[in-house]
Design an enzyme around this catalytic site. Structure first.
Site, PDB file in Angstrom:
ATOM      1  N   CYS A   1       0.775  -1.190  -0.126  1.00 59.38           N
ATOM      2  CA  CYS A   1       0.164  -0.121   0.055  1.00 59.38           C
ATOM      3  C   CYS A   1       0.830   1.353  -0.033  1.00 59.38           C
ATOM      4  O   CYS A   1       1.542   1.495  -1.008  1.00 59.38           O
ATOM      5  CB  CYS A   1      -1.075   0.034   1.175  1.00 59.38           C
TER       6      CYS A   1
ATOM      7  N   HIS B   1      -3.781  -5.153   0.700  1.00 62.74           N
ATOM      8  CA  HIS B   1      -3.180  -5.598   1.891  1.00 62.74           C
ATOM      9  C   HIS B   1      -3.231  -7.032   2.463  1.00 62.74           C
ATOM     10  O   HIS B   1      -4.107  -7.953   2.497  1.00 62.74           O
ATOM     11  CB  HIS B   1      -3.856  -4.854   3.019  1.00 62.74           C
TER      12      HIS B   1
ATOM     13  N   GLU C   1      -1.922  -8.571   4.621  1.00 61.00           N
ATOM     14  CA  GLU C   1      -1.796  -9.364   5.995  1.00 61.00           C
ATOM     15  C   GLU C   1      -3.308  -9.349   6.706  1.00 61.00           C
ATOM     16  O   GLU C   1      -3.031  -9.969   7.787  1.00 61.00           O
ATOM     17  CB  GLU C   1      -0.777  -7.936   6.402  1.00 61.00           C
TER      18      GLU C   1
ATOM     19  N   SER D   1       1.002 -11.124  39.286  1.00 55.50           N
ATOM     20  CA  SER D   1      -0.356 -10.787  39.785  1.00 55.50           C
ATOM     21  C   SER D   1      -1.304 -11.889  39.678  1.00 55.50           C
ATOM     22  O   SER D   1      -2.232 -11.753  40.121  1.00 55.50           O
ATOM     23  CB  SER D   1      -0.776  -9.664  38.822  1.00 55.50           C
ATOM     24  N   GLY D   2      -0.772 -12.976  39.270  1.00 56.88           N
ATOM     25  CA  GLY D   2      -1.443 -14.288  39.157  1.00 56.88           C
ATOM     26  C   GLY D   2      -2.300 -14.190  37.572  1.00 56.88           C
ATOM     27  O   GLY D   2      -3.004 -15.240  37.376  1.00 56.88           O
TER      28      GLY D   2
ATOM     29  N   VAL E   1      -1.821 -13.965  33.336  1.00 61.71           N
ATOM     30  CA  VAL E   1      -1.152 -14.759  32.385  1.00 61.71           C
ATOM     31  C   VAL E   1       0.447 -14.251  32.401  1.00 61.71           C
ATOM     32  O   VAL E   1       1.569 -14.928  32.374  1.00 61.71           O
ATOM     33  CB  VAL E   1      -1.733 -14.859  31.013  1.00 61.71           C
ATOM     34  N   ASP E   2       0.555 -12.928  31.683  1.00 57.31           N
ATOM     35  CA  ASP E   2       1.748 -12.619  31.329  1.00 57.31           C
ATOM     36  C   ASP E   2       2.922 -12.562  32.716  1.00 57.31           C
ATOM     37  O   ASP E   2       3.981 -12.862  32.353  1.00 57.31           O
ATOM     38  CB  ASP E   2       1.590 -10.917  31.014  1.00 57.31           C
TER      39      ASP E   2
ATOM     40  N   GLU F   1     -15.006  -1.961  31.512  1.00 55.45           N
ATOM     41  CA  GLU F   1     -15.044  -1.420  33.112  1.00 55.45           C
ATOM     42  C   GLU F   1     -16.006  -0.434  33.216  1.00 55.45           C
ATOM     43  O   GLU F   1     -16.381   0.368  32.380  1.00 55.45           O
ATOM     44  CB  GLU F   1     -13.652  -1.214  33.657  1.00 55.45           C
TER      45      GLU F   1
END
Ligand code: XMP
Length: 529
Positions: free
Chosen positions: A77, A170, A172, A225-226, A228-229, A527
């Site tokens: 593009c 595109h 992708e 923190s519990g 995933v990351d 939130e």
């Protein structure tokens, strides 16, 4: 390695994704990156799209040295236009902005090898996705068209003798069904990249890299923190340097029910990570007393977290010094701070325009480093969220954790709409745990991106037995989302909602009414605060 130069398109990171899905390692850099500053020689370069027009005064341009590096280049593009402009072509505004599906006819030109290379084996015409306002009006000298649409005669171009290609569409995005194969033709067949980038390989390399940077003695601390990351990052650190990694979990009093205990059991007992859980709930709750403003709540929790974390870090450091003095242990000083930064955060901050205005201040623990003089270690900085999940599975982190919904740092404090007190926290924890338990037992957890209960600061009338009640209201929220920038509310089977509502009103003292939130983002947010 494929170098992707980012001109600011919303799709740039998808190019990186597609390369990695082909098991080819790709690195995204701002388009302003200079060839002389690269610390690796790429096998090929991809130029991304952009919201700019190449003739804009402030349009971004690539370092012209890329064209003499001797590696294949694919312009997508804007990238096509940028390449064409550099080779003396011309770009013009389309009469209509072209946005959506188009059919591209692949040209058959002279059996030219370089021409055939990009689209070889992909048929005579292809459905593609277009999104542009400008297009090539004059093809540069020594280039020829290799594909045209009804409105764009130069929808795909190739250099006559060099491996330079440009495509207006595109590849992708998933709307271009053969797009990944086009990218594959470029990175594998034309650039000759090996398809050996796998997660197993990543783990091995990353562990070695961590060992190298930490040296034989250096210690690392990090918050968990519990989520995933932080769990995956902690487990990876543990694999690399064992007990020289110290994980700290701060119980801020606004976690979900039994969460601190569960994280302790899992990280410490099951995964063997060296973890300290600090119960600072009283301090947090006392600082939150009478605070209703959400930003204020976030600030208090963020700052208090930093205070506690620094205190704990200082204790670990003091203990390390003591050990060193006594010569008991040959471990060194705490030199590093682990952060679970992911690739999307990195992309945000490497954009050529600098971090975008929309970057969330709540990403990671801002300000933590200012006074700590620790160096950052970020083992996940090259990964996308689902890659982190795949990594977690390979590191034997239990499936329920790997699939866990995100949970905000300020926790239940931003889901209690009025003042945060121990009683209010208890009510919400209870309702939230019933909600999640029922979602899990209905087998719906993995279909939902995020689900949680919200405690409203209003009272409503109800009847229990033959007594009138006057109690608080719980709102339930469940959304499906790709990236949480937009989200749709989740359509529950009615019987599941019925069961959840009846359990919450029966089992949670202080609640006599349950509502379900049917707002999408935008205009709402995920939130409530
Ligand atoms: P919103 O409410 O902005 O939420 O639509 C989008 C995603 O971000 C999470 N979120 C937070 N995460 N600290 C965090 O760590 C915060 O202050 C915070 N606020 C929102 C939210 O849970 C959702 O996943």
């Amino acid at each position: 390695t494929i170098l992707i130069l980012d001109f600011g398109s919303q799709y740039s990171h998808l190019i990186t994704r597609r390369c990695r899905e082909l098991n080819v390692y790709a690195e995204l850099m701002p388009c302003t990156a200079k060839v002389k500053d690269l610390n690796f020689k790429p096998n090929g370069i991809i130029l991304s799209g952009s919201p700019y027009s190449v003739y804009d005064d402030d349009a971004p341009h690539a370092d012209p040295d890329i064209y003499t590096l001797g590696v294949p280049i694919l312009g997508i593009c804007y990238g096509l236009q940028e390449m064409a402009l550099n080779h003396k072509g011309a770009v013009a505004q389309c009469s209509h902005r072209e946005y959506g599906f188009a059919q591209i006819q692949i040209s058959k030109i002279n059996g030219n090898v370089s021409t055939d290379a990009l689209f070889e084996g992909l048929g005579d015409d292809m459905q593609v996705w277009m999104s542009h306002g400008d297009q090539l009006s004059t093809i540069p000298p020594n280039f020829h068209s290799i594909g045209a649409t009804k409105t764009a005669p130069f929808a795909a171009i190739a250099h006559d003798s060099k491996p330079f290609y440009g495509i207006q569409f595109h590849p992708e995005v998933t709307h271009t069904p053969l797009g990944k194969r086009v990218i594959g033709r470029f990175v594998v067949n034309i650039c000759g990249c090996r398809t050996n980038w796998t997660m197993e390989e990543f783990i091995g390399k990353e562990i070695n890299r961590i060992r190298e940077i930490c040296g034989p003695k250096g210690r690392v601390i990090g918050a968990v923190s519990g989520g995933v990351d932080s769990t995956v990052a902690a487990k990876l650190m543990h694999e690399a340097i064992g007990d020289r990694f110290h994980a700290i979990m701060v119980d801020n009093g606004v976690l979900r029910l039994n969460e601190a205990q569960q994280v302790n059991d899992m990280l410490n007992k099951d995964l063997g990570v060296n973890l300290t859980v600090v119960d600072a709930s009283s301090l947090f709750l006392s600082r939150l007393e009478n605070v209703e403003d959400p930003e204020q709540k976030r600030k208090i929790i963020g700052n208090t977290f930093i205070n506690i974390f620094e205190e704990e870090a200082a204790k670990i450091e003091a203990a390390a010094e003591e050990e060193e003095k006594e010569g008991r242990e040959k471990k060194g000083r705490v030199e590093w701070l682990l952060q679970g930064t992911l690739y999307p955060d990195v992309i945000e901050s490497i954009s050529f325009k600098g971090p975008s205005a929309t970057i969330k201040t709540h990403h990671n623990v801002g300000g933590l480093l200012k006074d700590m003089k620790l160096k950052l270690i970020e083992p996940l900085r090259e990964l996308f969220k689902d890659e982190v999940r795949a990594l977690g599975r390979l590191l034997s982190i239990p499936a329920p954790l790997v699939q866990r919904h995100p949970f905000p740092g300020p926790g239940l404090a931003i889901r209690i709409l009025g003042p945060v007190t121990r009683d209010q926290v208890k009510i919400l924890q209870h309702a939230d745990s019933i909600y999640l338990e029922e979602i899990r037992s209905a087998g719906l957890y993995n279909q939902i991106s995020q689900a949680f209960a919200v405690l409203l600061p209003v009272k409503a009338v109800g009847v229990m037995g033959d007594k009138r009640t006057y109690e608080q209201v719980i709102a339930l929220r469940a959304v499906q989302s790709e990236d949480f920038m937009t989200a749709d509310w989740y359509v529950f089977p009615p019987e599941v909602l019925r069961r959840i509502s009846s359990r919450i009103t029966n089992e949670v003292a202080g609640i006599n009414r349950v509502t379900y939130d049917i707002s999408s983002k935008p205009p709402s947010t995920v939130e409530w605060l």
